[in-house]
Design a protein around this motif. Structure first.
Motif, PDB file in Angstrom:
ATOM      1  N   UNK A   1       6.048   2.925  -1.201  1.00 49.36           N
ATOM      2  CA  UNK A   1       5.442   1.839  -0.474  1.00 49.36           C
ATOM      3  C   UNK A   1       4.751   0.896  -1.436  1.00 49.36           C
ATOM      4  N   UNK A   2       3.925   1.432  -2.344  1.00 49.89           N
ATOM      5  CA  UNK A   2       3.216   0.598  -3.297  1.00 49.89           C
ATOM      6  C   UNK A   2       4.201  -0.132  -4.191  1.00 49.89           C
ATOM      7  N   UNK A   3       5.266   0.567  -4.607  1.00 49.65           N
ATOM      8  CA  UNK A   3       6.245  -0.062  -5.475  1.00 49.65           C
ATOM      9  C   UNK A   3       6.857  -1.269  -4.778  1.00 49.65           C
ATOM     10  N   UNK A   4       7.148  -1.136  -3.471  1.00 48.34           N
ATOM     11  CA  UNK A   4       7.751  -2.234  -2.736  1.00 48.34           C
ATOM     12  C   UNK A   4       6.792  -3.412  -2.661  1.00 48.34           C
ATOM     13  N   UNK A   5       5.516  -3.152  -2.330  1.00 52.16           N
ATOM     14  CA  UNK A   5       4.561  -4.235  -2.223  1.00 52.16           C
ATOM     15  C   UNK A   5       4.330  -4.879  -3.589  1.00 52.16           C
ATOM     16  N   UNK A   6       4.163  -4.053  -4.615  1.00 51.23           N
ATOM     17  CA  UNK A   6       3.908  -4.584  -5.942  1.00 51.23           C
ATOM     18  C   UNK A   6       5.113  -5.351  -6.461  1.00 51.23           C
ATOM     19  N   UNK A   7       6.338  -4.932  -6.132  1.00 49.92           N
ATOM     20  CA  UNK A   7       7.508  -5.664  -6.596  1.00 49.92           C
ATOM     21  C   UNK A   7       7.596  -7.021  -5.907  1.00 49.92           C
ATOM     22  N   UNK A 100      -8.699   1.496  -2.179  1.00 54.25           N
ATOM     23  CA  UNK A 100      -7.640   2.059  -3.027  1.00 54.25           C
ATOM     24  C   UNK A 100      -6.461   2.560  -2.190  1.00 54.25           C
ATOM     25  N   UNK A 101      -6.689   2.794  -0.905  1.00 52.53           N
ATOM     26  CA  UNK A 101      -5.606   3.223  -0.009  1.00 52.53           C
ATOM     27  C   UNK A 101      -5.825   2.569   1.350  1.00 52.53           C
ATOM     28  N   UNK A 102      -4.794   1.846   1.814  1.00 50.31           N
ATOM     29  CA  UNK A 102      -4.869   1.112   3.068  1.00 50.31           C
ATOM     30  C   UNK A 102      -3.712   1.533   3.966  1.00 50.31           C
ATOM     31  N   UNK A 103      -3.997   1.693   5.244  1.00 49.15           N
ATOM     32  CA  UNK A 103      -2.969   1.991   6.249  1.00 49.15           C
ATOM     33  C   UNK A 103      -2.916   0.829   7.238  1.00 49.15           C
ATOM     34  N   UNK A 104      -1.696   0.377   7.550  1.00 46.97           N
ATOM     35  CA  UNK A 104      -1.496  -0.668   8.555  1.00 46.97           C
ATOM     36  C   UNK A 104      -0.839  -0.009   9.759  1.00 46.97           C
ATOM     37  N   UNK A 105      -1.462  -0.169  10.929  1.00 48.76           N
ATOM     38  CA  UNK A 105      -0.962   0.448  12.153  1.00 48.76           C
ATOM     39  C   UNK A 105      -0.739  -0.634  13.208  1.00 48.76           C
ATOM     40  N   UNK A 106       0.261  -0.423  14.054  1.00 48.39           N
ATOM     41  CA  UNK A 106       0.577  -1.386  15.118  1.00 48.39           C
ATOM     42  C   UNK A 106       0.787  -0.652  16.437  1.00 48.39           C
ATOM     43  N   UNK A 119      -0.423   1.787   1.767  1.00 51.67           N
ATOM     44  CA  UNK A 119      -0.360   1.145   0.454  1.00 51.67           C
ATOM     45  C   UNK A 119      -1.445   1.719  -0.434  1.00 51.67           C
ATOM     46  N   UNK A 120      -1.062   2.176  -1.612  1.00 51.53           N
ATOM     47  CA  UNK A 120      -2.007   2.617  -2.633  1.00 51.53           C
ATOM     48  C   UNK A 120      -2.217   1.473  -3.613  1.00 51.53           C
ATOM     49  N   UNK A 149      -8.988   1.234   6.012  1.00 51.06           N
ATOM     50  CA  UNK A 149      -9.279   1.550   4.610  1.00 51.06           C
ATOM     51  C   UNK A 149      -9.551   3.046   4.558  1.00 51.06           C
ATOM     52  N   UNK A 150      -8.607   3.788   3.962  1.00 56.73           N
ATOM     53  CA  UNK A 150      -8.702   5.248   3.932  1.00 56.73           C
ATOM     54  C   UNK A 150      -9.548   5.750   2.771  1.00 56.73           C
ATOM     55  N   UNK A 151      -9.533   5.022   1.646  1.00 56.06           N
ATOM     56  CA  UNK A 151     -10.353   5.413   0.500  1.00 56.06           C
ATOM     57  C   UNK A 151     -10.616   4.203  -0.382  1.00 56.06           C
ATOM     58  N   UNK A 152     -11.655   4.314  -1.194  1.00 55.35           N
ATOM     59  CA  UNK A 152     -12.045   3.247  -2.111  1.00 55.35           C
ATOM     60  C   UNK A 152     -11.940   3.726  -3.555  1.00 55.35           C
ATOM     61  N   UNK A 153     -11.959   2.788  -4.473  1.00 60.15           N
ATOM     62  CA  UNK A 153     -11.974   3.133  -5.888  1.00 60.15           C
ATOM     63  C   UNK A 153     -13.278   3.864  -6.217  1.00 60.15           C
ATOM     64  N   UNK A 154     -13.238   4.722  -7.189  1.00 58.44           N
ATOM     65  CA  UNK A 154     -14.390   5.489  -7.679  1.00 58.44           C
ATOM     66  C   UNK A 154     -15.092   6.248  -6.548  1.00 58.44           C
TER      67      UNK A 154
END
Length: 195
Positions: A1-7, A100-106, A119-120, A149-154
Motif C-alpha cells: 500500500x505504501x509503495x503504491x502511494x509513494x510511487x 505514521x500509520x493511517x487507515x481510510x475507511x468508507x 498507509x504507513x 490515525x492508528x499510530x504516530x512517529x516516536x
C-alpha cells in the motif's frame, strides 16, 4: 500500500513538481468536495479543530486530545464518488505528533465502515496522495469517509494533521439530442434544430 502511494507521489515529483491538490483541481479533472460534507473529530484541543483542518493554511492544524485511534469523520448528504484523499503532513514541524500509520475507511454510516486503504508513512513532509478505489479499480462511491490515525512517529500520543482535501472526479457527460426525445408540439419544435 505504501509503495503504491509513494510511487504515485514520486511520479509527480519525477516531473520536477511537488504534489499539489490545487493543481489537480485547476486541471479540471477533479473537484474538492469536502465543503459538501459534515466533518467531525474524535477529539481536539480547543482552537485546533475542524476549522483549522479545512482553512487552506499549512501553518494551522488539528490536534487530537484523547486515546488512539484518532478519527476524522467526513459524512456526505448524498452518495458521493471519491477519487482520492490528500493529507498534508510535516514531520519537521510536528515530530512525534506526525501520523505514521493511517487507515481510510468508507461506508454509509459509522456501523458499516470498510477499510479501503492502510498507509504507513516514514517522516512525511508535504502533500500525501491516497487514491481510493473499489474492487473494480474505480473511484469509491460512499456516504462517509473516516480517516483513522492508528499510530504516530516516536510513539506519540496525540496527532497533528495540517490539511485534508477530498477529491471527486469531474464527469464529462455529453448529452445527445436523440436521447432527449422527439419534439412534437409547435412550441418545442422551434428548438429542435440549431442554425
Amino acid at each position: 500500500m505504501q509503495e503504491r502511494m509513494m510511487s504515485l507521489n514520486s511520479s509527480v515529483r519525477g516531473s520536477g513538481e511537488e504534489p499539489d491538490p490545487a493543481r489537480e483541481e485547476r486541471s479540471g479533472r477533479v473537484r474538492e468536495v469536502g465543503s459538501q460534507a459534515v466533518w467531525s473529530l474524535s477529539s481536539c484541543k480547543p482552537g485546533f479543530g475542524v476549522e483549522q483542518l479545512r482553512d487552506d493554511c499549512l501553518d494551522t492544524y488539528w490536534q487530537s486530545d484523547g486515546p488512539q485511534p484518532h478519527l476524522v469523520n467526513i459524512q456526505f448528504r448524498r452518495k458521493t464518488t471519491i477519487q482520492d484523499v490528500w493529507i498534508y503532513a510535516d514531520y519537521k514541524a510536528d515530530e512525534s505528533y506526525t501520523p505514521s500509520r493511517i487507515s481510510i475507511r468508507c461506508g454509509t454510516h459509522f456501523n458499516d465502515l470498510q477499510e479501503i486503504e492502510v498507509v504507513d508513512l516514514h517522516e512525511p513532509t508535504g502533500w500525501l496522495l491516497i487514491p481510493l478505489k473499489d474492487i473494480h479499480d474505480r473511484p469509491v462511491r460512499t456516504y462517509m469517509v473516516q480517516i483513522a490515525v492508528l499510530s504516530n512517529h516516536q510513539n506519540g500520543r496525540d496527532t497533528h494533521m495540517r490539511q485534508i482535501k477530498i477529491h471527486s472526479p469531474v464527469e464529462d457527460r455529453a448529452v445527445a439530442v436523440d436521447s432527449v426525445g422527439a419534439f412534437t408540439s409547435p412550441a418545442f419544435k422551434q428548438y429542435s434544430c440549431i442554425r
